[in-house]
Scaffold this active site. Structure first.
Site, PDB file in Angstrom:
ATOM      1  N   ASP A   1     -17.934 -12.174 -22.373  1.00 15.93           N
ATOM      2  CA  ASP A   1     -18.598 -12.212 -21.066  1.00 15.93           C
ATOM      3  C   ASP A   1     -20.091 -12.502 -21.197  1.00 15.93           C
ATOM      4  O   ASP A   1     -20.628 -13.362 -20.505  1.00 15.93           O
ATOM      5  CB  ASP A   1     -18.401 -10.894 -20.317  1.00 15.93           C
ATOM      6  CG  ASP A   1     -16.926 -10.543 -20.169  1.00 15.93           C
ATOM      7  OD1 ASP A   1     -16.088 -11.456 -20.340  1.00 15.93           O
ATOM      8  OD2 ASP A   1     -16.620  -9.371 -19.896  1.00 15.93           O
TER       9      ASP A   1
ATOM     10  N   HIS B   1       7.690  -7.830  -3.777  1.00 16.26           N
ATOM     11  CA  HIS B   1       6.369  -8.187  -4.317  1.00 16.26           C
ATOM     12  C   HIS B   1       6.432  -9.513  -5.078  1.00 16.26           C
ATOM     13  O   HIS B   1       6.909  -9.547  -6.205  1.00 16.26           O
ATOM     14  CB  HIS B   1       5.875  -7.092  -5.276  1.00 16.26           C
ATOM     15  CG  HIS B   1       5.455  -5.847  -4.566  1.00 16.26           C
ATOM     16  ND1 HIS B   1       4.198  -5.694  -4.032  1.00 16.26           N
ATOM     17  CD2 HIS B   1       6.128  -4.713  -4.277  1.00 16.26           C
ATOM     18  CE1 HIS B   1       4.108  -4.509  -3.451  1.00 16.26           C
ATOM     19  NE2 HIS B   1       5.268  -3.887  -3.584  1.00 16.26           N
TER      20      HIS B   1
ATOM     21  N   LYS C   1     -11.097 -12.456 -15.929  1.00 12.81           N
ATOM     22  CA  LYS C   1     -11.322 -12.662 -17.369  1.00 12.81           C
ATOM     23  C   LYS C   1     -10.787 -14.023 -17.852  1.00 12.81           C
ATOM     24  O   LYS C   1     -11.457 -14.712 -18.612  1.00 12.81           O
ATOM     25  CB  LYS C   1     -10.631 -11.540 -18.149  1.00 12.81           C
ATOM     26  CG  LYS C   1     -10.965 -11.522 -19.619  1.00 12.81           C
ATOM     27  CD  LYS C   1     -12.230 -10.760 -19.866  1.00 12.81           C
ATOM     28  CE  LYS C   1     -12.602 -10.686 -21.324  1.00 12.81           C
ATOM     29  NZ  LYS C   1     -13.781  -9.824 -21.515  1.00 12.81           N
TER      30      LYS C   1
ATOM     31  N   GLY D   1       0.832  -1.196   0.000  1.00 14.44           N
ATOM     32  CA  GLY D   1       0.000   0.000   0.000  1.00 14.44           C
ATOM     33  C   GLY D   1       0.861   1.238   0.000  1.00 14.44           C
ATOM     34  O   GLY D   1       2.045   1.176   0.332  1.00 14.44           O
TER      35      GLY D   1
ATOM     36  N   GLU E   1       3.942 -11.101  -6.263  1.00 20.88           N
ATOM     37  CA  GLU E   1       2.788 -11.224  -7.169  1.00 20.88           C
ATOM     38  C   GLU E   1       3.057 -10.676  -8.563  1.00 20.88           C
ATOM     39  O   GLU E   1       2.289 -10.926  -9.482  1.00 20.88           O
ATOM     40  CB  GLU E   1       1.563 -10.543  -6.547  1.00 20.88           C
ATOM     41  CG  GLU E   1       1.588  -9.008  -6.450  1.00 20.88           C
ATOM     42  CD  GLU E   1       2.315  -8.465  -5.219  1.00 20.88           C
ATOM     43  OE1 GLU E   1       3.208  -9.162  -4.683  1.00 20.88           O
ATOM     44  OE2 GLU E   1       2.014  -7.326  -4.803  1.00 20.88           O
TER      45      GLU E   1
ATOM     46  N   CYS F   1       5.270  -6.265   1.613  1.00 23.10           N
ATOM     47  CA  CYS F   1       5.632  -4.854   1.569  1.00 23.10           C
ATOM     48  C   CYS F   1       4.966  -4.084   2.719  1.00 23.10           C
ATOM     49  O   CYS F   1       5.301  -4.304   3.865  1.00 23.10           O
ATOM     50  CB  CYS F   1       5.294  -4.279   0.199  1.00 23.10           C
ATOM     51  SG  CYS F   1       6.320  -2.852  -0.199  1.00 23.10           S
ATOM     52  N   TYR F   2       3.987  -3.212   2.409  1.00 20.73           N
ATOM     53  CA  TYR F   2       3.285  -2.535   3.508  1.00 20.73           C
ATOM     54  C   TYR F   2       2.777  -3.584   4.503  1.00 20.73           C
ATOM     55  O   TYR F   2       2.819  -3.374   5.713  1.00 20.73           O
ATOM     56  CB  TYR F   2       2.099  -1.734   2.970  1.00 20.73           C
ATOM     57  CG  TYR F   2       1.355  -0.924   4.019  1.00 20.73           C
ATOM     58  CD1 TYR F   2       1.667   0.410   4.251  1.00 20.73           C
ATOM     59  CD2 TYR F   2       0.345  -1.497   4.786  1.00 20.73           C
ATOM     60  CE1 TYR F   2       0.996   1.156   5.216  1.00 20.73           C
ATOM     61  CE2 TYR F   2      -0.334  -0.773   5.755  1.00 20.73           C
ATOM     62  CZ  TYR F   2      -0.005   0.560   5.962  1.00 20.73           C
ATOM     63  OH  TYR F   2      -0.669   1.294   6.914  1.00 20.73           O
TER      64      TYR F   2
HETATM   65  N1  GLN Z   1       4.638   2.801   1.834  1.00 18.70           N
HETATM   66  C1  GLN Z   1       5.454   1.702   2.214  1.00 18.70           C
HETATM   67  C2  GLN Z   1       6.916   1.959   1.858  1.00 18.70           C
HETATM   68  O1  GLN Z   1       7.238   2.879   1.147  1.00 18.70           O
HETATM   69  C3  GLN Z   1       4.977   0.415   1.553  1.00 18.70           C
HETATM   70  C4  GLN Z   1       5.134   0.408   0.062  1.00 18.70           C
HETATM   71  C5  GLN Z   1       4.428  -0.742  -0.597  1.00 18.70           C
HETATM   72  O2  GLN Z   1       3.638  -1.458  -0.004  1.00 18.70           O
HETATM   73  N2  GLN Z   1       4.656  -0.896  -1.888  1.00 18.70           N
HETATM   74  O3  GLN Z   1       7.785   1.244   2.313  1.00 18.70           O
END
Ligand code: GLN
Length: 544
Positions: free
Chosen positions: A249, A190, A400, A69, A192, A96-97
């Protein structure tokens, strides 16, 4: 919400049937990809906003993933997960966040780093032994170093209590952490995104090995359950109406309804006169003869074209087409409803089929921060409300690619399942300026030739969307010995994964020449053929 939660004796929705990983969204642009990767592993997953109250969740996930986030966990207005998530007793993975959030709950130990880390990074695993060995399960089967994608500026100041480091990068001492006591894991990268080549393995290790989620989310399993659910929802006499367009769809949704309730599903196709060449005829063939769908075609092309006469403003064209569609559809729906009420089965039309997909649902519930208003998904001009119909959305849990897989399992042809998208206002917005029957014919014919040649060259699947459009004004040409003041056709073909950005497809010159020759020879009134090379941005995919 009409077909979401259980009411009465209805068969339950997927999250109560399939082992489900809950993804809590903190607003990262990648959150939906976490859900997609899980589904690709045949593990069912749903996304909810990070503000979800755990006590209000009517089902229990097998595991929880906290997404990335844009916020900083230590900021006063930063979003935080309901602490009750830690009482669920299921494994948790923070990304991450999400990692920072996990750590923050254990000891307020996150701060701004000196350096943002963005892009590729080399991850170094740290392996453990003895009674700590279980912390390595997230990276089980992976090499000691791997390439990952980073996008963060904050970092942990120190490990939360009872956590150990399981991976580092040159810039992140805590690129991966795990709890010694509970099944809590955090990763700064990340997994994903495709920039983390082995990311799916990490997600699999979490979902399958750590959460023990069954990998039984398949379209075959979904189809039977969804058909049972539609039958229970609609009842023995209930009838459903819905618009079809010939697109993926609406065709898949229509076939699913036909399987579930047969002729009590009424499909309506409105021919607005600005469809592709022979489209109405072909859709009729495919749906009726091919798929057995109870279809009514309304030929309203004359009405649409009359209303479009002299209109050159694209917004006005869209409005006219949208409103006329609603009028036509509603009128037909009332006729069908009156007829249906007179049949021996005597069920009322109470339902309106809508081909909502999971990305629309995600879009409407994504976490956009404290001040953002939640966007609701709008259906065709509020038709169901106007007609007092309840919504039925059998595809609302699907991405999709899952819809395509479902379509294939329902016997829909490969060509249809992989069909390029086509805009609602159709060719009207591919004719710059005013729309006339003559111009519609030219675009339809040129478009058909272009698509035929693309298919013949085996390029259709490589291209995301291709079409012919008509430019405003005329140009001079010579045909035979005659000067011709003719129309200008522009061909457009783009490649994209998400339609948010796109590149013009690079044809070879011979291909373009062949198409140009055919259009010149076969379509009367064309003086020039152009190939459009603008990417998106700055251009859009369509012209208007
Ligand atoms: N804002 C947080 C950071 O800068 C998390 C970033 C993120 O989740 N991509 O570390």
């Amino acid at each position: 919400r009409t077909n979401g939660e259980v009411n009465g004796d209805l068969p339950p929705p997927p999250h109560t049937i399939f082992d489900t990983i809950l993804v809590l969204d903190f607003g990262s642009q990648y959150t939906h990809l976490i859900t997609r990767r899980l589904r690709e592993l045949n593990v069912y997953s749903e996304m909810l906003p990070c503000t979800q109250k755990i006590a209000d969740l009517p089902w229990k996930p097998k595991g929880v993933i906290l997404s990335g986030g844009p916020y900083s966990v230590y900021a006063p207005d930063a979003p935080h997960v309901d602490p009750a998530v830690f009482d669920l007793g299921v494994p948790i993975l923070g990304i991450c966040y999400g990692l920072q959030e996990l750590a923050w709950h254990q000891g307020r130990n996150v701060l701004a780093g000196e350096k943002r880390e963005y892009g590729h990074a080399g991850l170094q695993m740290q392996r453990h032994s003895g009674k700590q060995a279980h912390v390595d399960r997230l990276f089980e089967g992976l090499q000691d170093d791997m390439e990952v994608w980073m996008s963060h500026g904050d970092k942990l100041s120190h490990l939360p209590e009872n956590f150990v480091t399981i991976a580092t990068t040159s810039n992140s001492s805590f690129a991966g952490i795990a709890s010694e006591e509970k099944e809590y894991y955090g990763i700064q990268f990340h997994p994903e995104v495709t920039h983390t080549p082995k990311g799916k393995e990490v997600i699999k290790n979490f979902a399958v090995n750590i959460c023990k989620a069954r990998q039984d989310w398949t379209m075959g399993a979904f189809v039977d359950k969804e058909i049972a659910r539609i039958r229970a929802l609609v009842g023995e006499k209930g009838q459903v109406i819905g618009a079809v367009s010939g697109g993926v769809d609406s065709t898949v949704a229509a076939k699913l309804m036909q399987e579930a309730i047969g002729d009590r599903f009424h499909a309506v196709l409105v021919d607005n006169g600005v469809l592709r060449k022979d489209e109405a005829k072909q859709v009729k063939e495919t749906l009726t003869a091919g798929l057995g769908v109870n279809l009514t075609v309304i030929d309203a092309s004359a009405q649409f074209l009359a209303l479009l006469e002299g209109v050159s403003d694209p917004e006005k064209k869209r409005k006219i087409i949208g409103n006329t569609f609603i009028d036509c559809f509603q009128q037909k729906a009332l006729e069908i409803a009156a007829e249906a009420a007179n049949t021996p089965r005597a069920g009322k039309i109470e339902w309106f089929l809508q081909g909502t997909l999971y990305p629309d649902v995600i879009e409407s519930i994504s976490f956009k921060g404290p001040s953002a208003t939640i966007k609701t998904h709008h259906n065709v001009g509020g038709l169901p409300e106007k007609m007092h119909l309840k919504l039925i959305e059998p595809l609302r849990e699907l991405f999709k690619d899952e819809v395509r897989e479902l379509g294939t399992s329902l016997g829909i042809t490969y060509d249809l399942v992989w069909r390029h998208p086509f805009p609602g206002p159709g060719i009207a917005i591919r004719i710059i300026g005013t729309v006339t029957p003559e111009k519609v014919r030219i675009v339809q014919e040129a478009d058909q030739i272009f698509i035929e040649e693309i298919r013949a060259a085996g390029l259709y699947r490589q291209i995301s969307q291709a079409f012919a459009a008509l430019m405003e004004g005329k140009a001079v040409g010579v045909v035979g010995d005659q000067r011709l003041h003719g129309h200008i056709i522009a061909l457009r073909a783009v490649q994209t994964t998400d339609f948010m950005t796109a590149d013009a497809f690079e044809f070879d010159q011979k291909f373009l020449k062949r198409v140009k020759n055919r259009i010149g020879n076969e379509v009367e009134g064309v003086a020039r053929v152009l190939y459009e090379i603008t990417s998106k941005p700055p251009a859009t995919i369509e012209f208007e």
